[in-house]
Design a protein around this motif. Sequence first.
Motif, PDB file in Angstrom:
ATOM      1  N   GLY A 130       0.788  -1.222   0.000  1.00 31.34           N
ATOM      2  CA  GLY A 130       0.000   0.000   0.000  1.00 31.34           C
ATOM      3  C   GLY A 130       0.821   1.272   0.000  1.00 31.34           C
ATOM      4  N   ASP A 131       2.143   1.153  -0.058  1.00 26.65           N
ATOM      5  CA  ASP A 131       3.004   2.328   0.021  1.00 26.65           C
ATOM      6  C   ASP A 131       3.460   2.763  -1.368  1.00 26.65           C
ATOM      7  N   ALA A 132       3.697   4.065  -1.513  1.00 25.04           N
ATOM      8  CA  ALA A 132       4.145   4.604  -2.797  1.00 25.04           C
ATOM      9  C   ALA A 132       5.487   4.042  -3.231  1.00 25.04           C
ATOM     10  N   ALA A 133       6.272   3.504  -2.302  1.00 24.50           N
ATOM     11  CA  ALA A 133       7.558   2.916  -2.664  1.00 24.50           C
ATOM     12  C   ALA A 133       7.405   1.757  -3.635  1.00 24.50           C
ATOM     13  N   MET A 134       6.188   1.235  -3.783  1.00 23.14           N
ATOM     14  CA  MET A 134       5.955   0.170  -4.758  1.00 23.14           C
ATOM     15  C   MET A 134       6.251   0.623  -6.182  1.00 23.14           C
ATOM     16  N   PHE A 135       6.168   1.911  -6.451  1.00 21.03           N
ATOM     17  CA  PHE A 135       6.518   2.402  -7.785  1.00 21.03           C
ATOM     18  C   PHE A 135       7.984   2.117  -8.079  1.00 21.03           C
ATOM     19  N   VAL A 136       8.837   2.353  -7.096  1.00 17.80           N
ATOM     20  CA  VAL A 136      10.261   2.064  -7.252  1.00 17.80           C
ATOM     21  C   VAL A 136      10.483   0.555  -7.274  1.00 17.80           C
ATOM     22  N   GLY A 137       9.852  -0.154  -6.350  1.00 18.99           N
ATOM     23  CA  GLY A 137      10.027  -1.594  -6.263  1.00 18.99           C
ATOM     24  C   GLY A 137       9.572  -2.322  -7.507  1.00 18.99           C
ATOM     25  N   GLY A 138       8.498  -1.861  -8.104  1.00 22.47           N
ATOM     26  CA  GLY A 138       8.001  -2.515  -9.309  1.00 22.47           C
ATOM     27  C   GLY A 138       8.976  -2.421 -10.461  1.00 22.47           C
ATOM     28  N   LEU A 139       9.576  -1.244 -10.645  1.00 22.05           N
ATOM     29  CA  LEU A 139      10.547  -1.081 -11.720  1.00 22.05           C
ATOM     30  C   LEU A 139      11.814  -1.890 -11.432  1.00 22.05           C
ATOM     31  N   ARG A 140      12.260  -1.878 -10.184  1.00 17.97           N
ATOM     32  CA  ARG A 140      13.426  -2.685  -9.824  1.00 17.97           C
ATOM     33  C   ARG A 140      13.170  -4.164 -10.100  1.00 17.97           C
ATOM     34  N   ALA A 141      11.971  -4.635  -9.766  1.00 11.28           N
ATOM     35  CA  ALA A 141      11.644  -6.045  -9.987  1.00 11.28           C
ATOM     36  C   ALA A 141      11.728  -6.409 -11.459  1.00 11.28           C
ATOM     37  N   LEU A 142      11.210  -5.554 -12.318  1.00  8.24           N
ATOM     38  CA  LEU A 142      11.265  -5.843 -13.749  1.00  8.24           C
ATOM     39  C   LEU A 142      12.701  -5.941 -14.240  1.00  8.24           C
ATOM     40  N   LEU A 143      13.562  -5.030 -13.778  1.00  9.23           N
ATOM     41  CA  LEU A 143      14.960  -5.056 -14.193  1.00  9.23           C
ATOM     42  C   LEU A 143      15.655  -6.323 -13.687  1.00  9.23           C
ATOM     43  N   LEU A 144      15.415  -6.664 -12.427  1.00  8.35           N
ATOM     44  CA  LEU A 144      16.050  -7.851 -11.864  1.00  8.35           C
ATOM     45  C   LEU A 144      15.532  -9.128 -12.525  1.00  8.35           C
ATOM     46  N   GLN A 145      14.237  -9.229 -12.737  1.00  7.14           N
ATOM     47  CA  GLN A 145      13.653 -10.410 -13.370  1.00  7.14           C
ATOM     48  C   GLN A 145      14.207 -10.629 -14.771  1.00  7.14           C
ATOM     49  N   SER A 146      14.522  -9.531 -15.473  1.00  7.56           N
ATOM     50  CA  SER A 146      14.982  -9.647 -16.860  1.00  7.56           C
ATOM     51  C   SER A 146      16.316 -10.351 -16.990  1.00  7.56           C
TER      52      SER A 146
ATOM     53  N   ALA B 144      12.565 -12.393  -7.113  1.00 11.52           N
ATOM     54  CA  ALA B 144      13.024 -11.091  -7.602  1.00 11.52           C
ATOM     55  C   ALA B 144      12.019  -9.998  -7.246  1.00 11.52           C
ATOM     56  N   GLU B 145      10.756 -10.339  -7.334  1.00  7.64           N
ATOM     57  CA  GLU B 145       9.686  -9.394  -7.023  1.00  7.64           C
ATOM     58  C   GLU B 145       9.651  -9.069  -5.527  1.00  7.64           C
ATOM     59  N   VAL B 146       9.653 -10.091  -4.704  1.00 10.05           N
ATOM     60  CA  VAL B 146       9.558  -9.886  -3.259  1.00 10.05           C
ATOM     61  C   VAL B 146      10.778  -9.139  -2.735  1.00 10.05           C
ATOM     62  N   ASP B 147      11.956  -9.512  -3.213  1.00  8.61           N
ATOM     63  CA  ASP B 147      13.167  -8.808  -2.803  1.00  8.61           C
ATOM     64  C   ASP B 147      13.092  -7.328  -3.180  1.00  8.61           C
ATOM     65  N   SER B 148      12.590  -7.039  -4.364  1.00  9.79           N
ATOM     66  CA  SER B 148      12.504  -5.654  -4.823  1.00  9.79           C
ATOM     67  C   SER B 148      11.487  -4.858  -4.018  1.00  9.79           C
ATOM     68  N   PHE B 149      10.297  -5.418  -3.826  1.00 11.67           N
ATOM     69  CA  PHE B 149       9.284  -4.703  -3.061  1.00 11.67           C
ATOM     70  C   PHE B 149       9.766  -4.411  -1.642  1.00 11.67           C
ATOM     71  N   LEU B 150      10.378  -5.422  -1.022  1.00  9.77           N
ATOM     72  CA  LEU B 150      10.804  -5.255   0.366  1.00  9.77           C
ATOM     73  C   LEU B 150      11.959  -4.268   0.475  1.00  9.77           C
ATOM     74  N   ARG B 151      12.972  -4.413  -0.347  1.00 13.45           N
ATOM     75  CA  ARG B 151      14.125  -3.524  -0.256  1.00 13.45           C
ATOM     76  C   ARG B 151      13.738  -2.073  -0.529  1.00 13.45           C
ATOM     77  N   CYS B 152      12.884  -1.851  -1.501  1.00 15.69           N
ATOM     78  CA  CYS B 152      12.487  -0.472  -1.808  1.00 15.69           C
ATOM     79  C   CYS B 152      11.568   0.092  -0.730  1.00 15.69           C
ATOM     80  N   HIS B 153      10.768  -0.767  -0.110  1.00 12.55           N
ATOM     81  CA  HIS B 153       9.965  -0.288   1.017  1.00 12.55           C
ATOM     82  C   HIS B 153      10.871   0.102   2.176  1.00 12.55           C
ATOM     83  N   GLN B 154      11.877  -0.703   2.450  1.00 17.16           N
ATOM     84  CA  GLN B 154      12.776  -0.397   3.557  1.00 17.16           C
ATOM     85  C   GLN B 154      13.561   0.881   3.304  1.00 17.16           C
TER      86      GLN B 154
END
Length: 302
Positions: free
Chosen positions: A59-75, A154-164
């Motif tokens: 529910g946090d705006a940091a998901m915008f950052v986490g989502g993009l990071r996840a896509l890059l890492l998953q690729s 990759a997704e969970v790591d990105s969401f969590l790290r960017c939230h932190q």
Amino acid sequence: MPLTSQERSADPVEALRRSLAGMLAARIAGPGGPAVRQRIVRARSGWFGPDRPIRRVHGDAAMFVGGLRALLLQSLHPLAIAAVTEHSGYRADPWGRLQRTGAFLAITTYGSAEDAQRAVDAVKAVHTRVHGAAPDGRTYRADDPHLLAWVHVAEVDSFLRCHQRYGAAPLTDQEADGYVADAAVVAEALGVIDPPVTTAQLAERIEAYRPELAGTPQARAAARFLLLNPPLPLPARAPYGVIAAAAVGSLPRWTRWPLRLPYLPISEATAVPVAGHALMRATRWVLASHEPLDTTTATREG
């Protein structure tokens, strides 16, 4: 003292905030957004209670950052990016893909148990139709548990790290473990076998995938599209640039060369976090003009 609805409508700053919130919601949630929102509002019993960490993170705006990071890492997984390149339509319809993934995360996080299961079943049905061969000749299937697990971690790591790093209220170590465990519930429903349930297990799982990862031409093309050529109007380019810089800055150093991403330690330790925090605060301020409800964006294809 809070403003009345009449006072808010007459306040030019509040009017601007509501206008920006409407434009952002329309772009992120799409035409189906209001229907998803109403389903969540009416939900009584879902997969996660109101005190669960997954609700705070998603529910946090940091998901915008986490989502993009996840896509890059998953690729970086050649089979994952081959499937995305050939089947997801991220270039032709990036906003449609974003809206579907946001709806999936919102429903599975905040919706009823019945709606969450229906959302999972719909994604699994899509996965059964996604198969082919990567440029190196190896075959892939989107419902392969091993490939699903990479996308998940990759997704969970990105969401969590960017939230932190950019979230309004970072999790404690215990809460961070709780978030990984919460996300594992959705992963198992999607077909991931034995997903990690602690941050330590998450780090171990990502490390175990590293021998399989590579910076393929498809991965670098996706990174260029996501970071340099997103389909955005001119006024949105500067805020997106901040999100992109924050996402890249949060990636492990070992990801940079394979994706041909710069490593600028001074900027990433100073200017990027400052700009990222400022943008996230502004985004929360804009979104606060909506009725209180956790909504999200991210990277799961539905």
